[in-house]
Design an enzyme around this catalytic site. Structure first.
Site, PDB file in Angstrom:
ATOM      1  N   TYR A  72      11.221  -5.128 -15.237  1.00 21.71           N
ATOM      2  CA  TYR A  72      10.572  -6.429 -15.117  1.00 21.71           C
ATOM      3  C   TYR A  72      10.305  -7.086 -16.470  1.00 21.71           C
ATOM      4  CZ  TYR A  72       9.925  -6.213 -10.094  1.00 21.71           C
ATOM      5  OH  TYR A  72      10.153  -6.190  -8.752  1.00 21.71           O
ATOM      6  N   LYS A 115      12.009   8.709 -10.910  1.00 23.91           N
ATOM      7  CA  LYS A 115      13.399   9.143 -10.743  1.00 23.91           C
ATOM      8  C   LYS A 115      13.849   9.842 -12.026  1.00 23.91           C
ATOM      9  CE  LYS A 115      17.163   9.304  -8.219  1.00 23.91           C
ATOM     10  NZ  LYS A 115      17.241  10.199  -7.050  1.00 23.91           N
ATOM     11  N   ASP A 164      13.239   8.979  -4.271  1.00 18.74           N
ATOM     12  CA  ASP A 164      13.856   8.932  -2.959  1.00 18.74           C
ATOM     13  C   ASP A 164      13.141   9.840  -1.965  1.00 18.74           C
ATOM     14  OD1 ASP A 164      14.887  10.651  -4.880  1.00 18.74           O
ATOM     15  OD2 ASP A 164      16.779  10.959  -3.862  1.00 18.74           O
ATOM     16  N   ASP A 213       7.162  -1.366  -7.082  1.00 23.30           N
ATOM     17  CA  ASP A 213       7.487  -2.535  -6.277  1.00 23.30           C
ATOM     18  C   ASP A 213       8.101  -2.105  -4.950  1.00 23.30           C
ATOM     19  OD1 ASP A 213       7.885  -5.121  -5.472  1.00 23.30           O
ATOM     20  OD2 ASP A 213       9.432  -5.589  -6.934  1.00 23.30           O
TER      21      ASP A 213
END
Length: 392
Positions: A147, A214, A257, A281
């Site tokens: 972002y 991640k 995930d 987000d």
């Protein structure tokens, strides 16, 4: 009328604070009108000598129509001066066009904590068998990661120069038809969002903070986020936090995930989720879907010397001007604002009014379908909440 003074964790709030608001785009003007009326009624009910001095700032479509600029200089000046904003949804184009004003405001005021509580509301139709187990709060780092907006179109001069550098210096051939974006991850920014999440967990008697990342793939960005978050939590909050469950708060981590699977299959096991910007987000909207309606959720963007409060949902332009939109998400954002102001009595009164409306099935169209009742319009629902408040 006085300014709120931001002094880190404790705000100095006068009895008549100036609070900025913007009507936003799409359904924004309708839900903002209802929200401010509800907030004013709750403050009047809760206190004898307190009243919000609302001050509008022009942003988005309204600013473009009146000033020829979606984010005019005078609005920027007001936001920088007063440093608190209740914001209706603002539109952002996909792929081309102007950059997100939401992100610009967060960066202007350094609002590094995006805080989104997600709790099931009785009566909603959830995809879960036991949605009542959903009661979690997401702390999303708000100023770092993708972002930051460092990206270049595939055929731009900057992209060509970057690709040439990668090929010549690093032996990486990205191809001429490749767009480029940077994913920065900063230790200082990770530390401060971790502190905010841990302090929240302590004050709200939460049992677990879960770091979402991640890091198995992006080892030096999201992997670093995980490492720095653990380091900060365990070194600075050792009286409260442990990895083995021996202290008041358990801290653990989970691959992104897998996190999406876990909140569906075992949502009751999660209290606070701490995530980098992009993961936060994604998981915020996914968590909202678990309770059956993201339109009922609000969010806070908080820094050390400023704050912005909002609904989680977007502008819903196809419903604009039709008096059918649900203002509850923005009302929830306003409740968070009242909480940070220390006006918790007014916050609680709104909560009681909303719960009464749900119990009586006097709701807008998005919730009425769950109860099989005729819906109230946006304005009528806001008025019903005001009536509920006045009845207490």
């Amino acid at each position: 009328m006085d300014k709120i003074i931001f002094t880190g964790e404790k705000w100095r709030v006068p009895d008549n604070p100036v609070i900025l608001y913007t009507d936003g785009d799409g359904i924004g003007p309708e839900i903002m009108d209802a929200t401010r009326k509800v907030v004013d009624a709750a403050v009047k009910k809760a206190y004898k000598n307190k009243k919000i001095a609302w001050r509008e700032v022009l942003v988005g479509d309204k600013a473009l129509n009146l000033k020829g600029d979606r984010f005019p200089e005078e609005s920027i000046k007001d936001i920088m001066e007063y440093r608190i904003l209740l914001k209706a949804p603002l539109g952002t184009p996909v792929g081309t066009g102007f950059k997100s004003i939401n992100v610009r405001i967060r960066q202007m005021l350094d609002l590094y904590s995006n805080i989104r509580p997600v709790k099931y509301v009785n009566g909603l139709q959830s995809p879960l068998e036991h949605p009542e187990n959903v009661n979690l709060t997401i702390f999303r780092e708000n100023t770092d990661d993708l972002y930051m907006g460092y990206e270049w179109k595939y055929d731009s001069r900057e992209a060509q120069e970057i690709k040439a550098f990668f090929k010549e210096k690093l032996g990486i051939d990205l191809g001429d038809d490749t767009g480029i974006g940077l994913k920065p991850m900063n230790k200082y920014k990770t530390q401060r969002i971790t502190r905010a999440a841990i302090k929240f967990a302590i004050s709200e008697n939460k049992k677990k903070v879960t770091i979402m990342h991640k890091g198995n793939v992006m080892k030096y960005t999201e992997g670093a986020f995980r490492e720095w978050a653990y380091e900060t939590a365990l070194n600075e909050f050792s009286d409260y936090v442990s990895q083995d469950g021996s202290k008041k708060i358990l801290i653990n981590d989970i691959i992104a995930d897998n996190m999406f699977q876990q909140i569906i299959t075992r949502p009751g096991e999660y209290d606070v989720i701490l995530a980098p910007n992009i993961d936060g987000d994604y998981i915020s909207d996914a968590a909202g879907a678990l309770i059956g309606n993201i339109g009922t959720l609000g969010g806070a963007n908080v820094g050390d010397d400023g704050a912005m409060f909002e609904a989680v949902h977007g502008t819903a332009p196809k419903y604009a001007g039709k008096n059918i939109a649900d203002p509850l998400g923005l009302i929830r954002g306003a409740q968070l604002m009242l909480k940070y102001m220390g006006w918790t009595e007014a916050e609680d009164i709104i909560e009681r009014a909303v719960n009464k409306a749900i119990e009586e099935k006097t709701v807008t169209a998005d919730l009425a379908k769950f109860f099989n009742v005729n819906p109230l319009g946006t304005a009528e629902y806001g008025q019903r909440l005001v009536e509920n408040i006045n009845s207490f």
